[in-house]
Design a protein around this motif. Structure first.
Motif, PDB file in Angstrom:
ATOM      1  N   VAL A 142      36.877  33.288  43.870  1.00  0.00           N
ATOM      2  CA  VAL A 142      37.759  33.778  44.930  1.00  0.00           C
ATOM      3  C   VAL A 142      38.598  32.610  45.397  1.00  0.00           C
ATOM      4  CG1 VAL A 142      37.853  34.739  47.239  1.00  0.00           C
ATOM      5  CG2 VAL A 142      36.161  35.560  45.621  1.00  0.00           C
ATOM      6  N   THR A 196      38.813  38.700  33.858  1.00  0.00           N
ATOM      7  CA  THR A 196      39.050  39.511  35.051  1.00  0.00           C
ATOM      8  C   THR A 196      40.502  39.255  35.468  1.00  0.00           C
ATOM      9  OG1 THR A 196      38.370  37.753  36.550  1.00  0.00           O
ATOM     10  CG2 THR A 196      36.646  39.302  35.838  1.00  0.00           C
ATOM     11  N   GLU A 220      42.528  37.907  38.588  1.00  0.00           N
ATOM     12  CA  GLU A 220      42.478  37.282  39.909  1.00  0.00           C
ATOM     13  C   GLU A 220      43.782  37.611  40.617  1.00  0.00           C
ATOM     14  OE1 GLU A 220      41.523  33.129  39.743  1.00  0.00           O
ATOM     15  OE2 GLU A 220      40.064  33.491  38.150  1.00  0.00           O
ATOM     16  N   SER A 240      34.720  41.400  46.332  1.00  0.00           N
ATOM     17  CA  SER A 240      35.437  40.153  46.048  1.00  0.00           C
ATOM     18  C   SER A 240      36.683  39.986  46.911  1.00  0.00           C
ATOM     19  CB  SER A 240      35.828  40.080  44.570  1.00  0.00           C
ATOM     20  OG  SER A 240      36.970  40.877  44.295  1.00  0.00           O
ATOM     21  N   SER A 290      42.892  37.705  48.637  1.00  0.00           N
ATOM     22  CA  SER A 290      42.502  37.281  47.297  1.00  0.00           C
ATOM     23  C   SER A 290      41.392  38.205  46.818  1.00  0.00           C
ATOM     24  CB  SER A 290      42.043  35.819  47.288  1.00  0.00           C
ATOM     25  OG  SER A 290      40.892  35.654  48.089  1.00  0.00           O
ATOM     26  N   ASN A 329      39.023  39.231  42.910  1.00  0.00           N
ATOM     27  CA  ASN A 329      38.741  39.054  41.502  1.00  0.00           C
ATOM     28  C   ASN A 329      38.323  40.420  40.972  1.00  0.00           C
ATOM     29  OD1 ASN A 329      37.769  38.371  38.986  1.00  0.00           O
ATOM     30  ND2 ASN A 329      36.825  36.473  39.687  1.00  0.00           N
TER      31      ASN A 329
END
Length: 168
Positions: free
Chosen positions: A2, A93, A95, A139, A152, A154
């Motif tokens: 993160v 992933t 972000e 997340s 933010s 993920n």
């Protein structure tokens, strides 16, 4: 992973004041010139290595999202920013990092609280047995610093695929 962002809004308040003054005086060229260091600062704030990004110095135009979907609320949220950016770093992933600049500190605080509430509701309505969705909601980090609201997250690829299919 993160991502966190430093609060740079204090230095930008004076810059935004120059933009606001130029707009109030009806000086669009001066306002645009005053926006240039703000845009440059936003570009520096974006995470290094972002594969996809967008920035706006002004109201963010609505996204082509069907109005009858819950995702259409995103357009209301985007409409509450004076400027902002979003960056996506692609890998195993996705972000996501975003910053929106609100008209006032109070607007930023209210938006942060609204976003936290929406994420909380989303967690409660997540389908059982969909660990990736729960992981994605967990997340998400939201913070407000002065007039800035930072987000933010993920996101697992299966969640991103699901979001994209909702927009189509």
């Amino acid at each position: 992973l993160v991502m966190a962002f430093p609060a740079l809004a204090g230095t930008r308040d004076e810059q935004w004041k120059k933009v606001d003054e130029a707009v109030a005086k009806g000086l669009p060229k001066t306002a645009i010139e005053a926006l240039e260091p703000i845009i440059a600062g936003a570009m520096r704030d974006m995470p290094a290595g972002a594969g996809v990004w967008a920035a706006s110095a002004g109201r963010i135009p609505p996204l082509p999202i069907p109005p009858e979907t819950n995702l259409a609320n995103l357009n209301r949220i985007l409409g509450s920013f004076d400027a902002g950016w979003v960056a996506f770093t692609l890998g195993d992933t996705v972000e996501v990092a975003a910053r929106g600049v609100c008209p006032t500190r109070r607007d930023a605080w209210l938006l942060r609280e609204a976003l936290r509430g929406l994420i909380g509701l989303a967690r409660l309505t997540a389908p059982r047995g969909r660990a990736a969705i729960a992981q994605a909601y967990n997340s998400v980090q939201i913070a407000a610093h002065d007039r800035d609201v930072d987000l933010s997250a993920n996101l697992p690829l299966e969640v991103v695929d699901g979001l994209i299919s909702m927009i189509r």
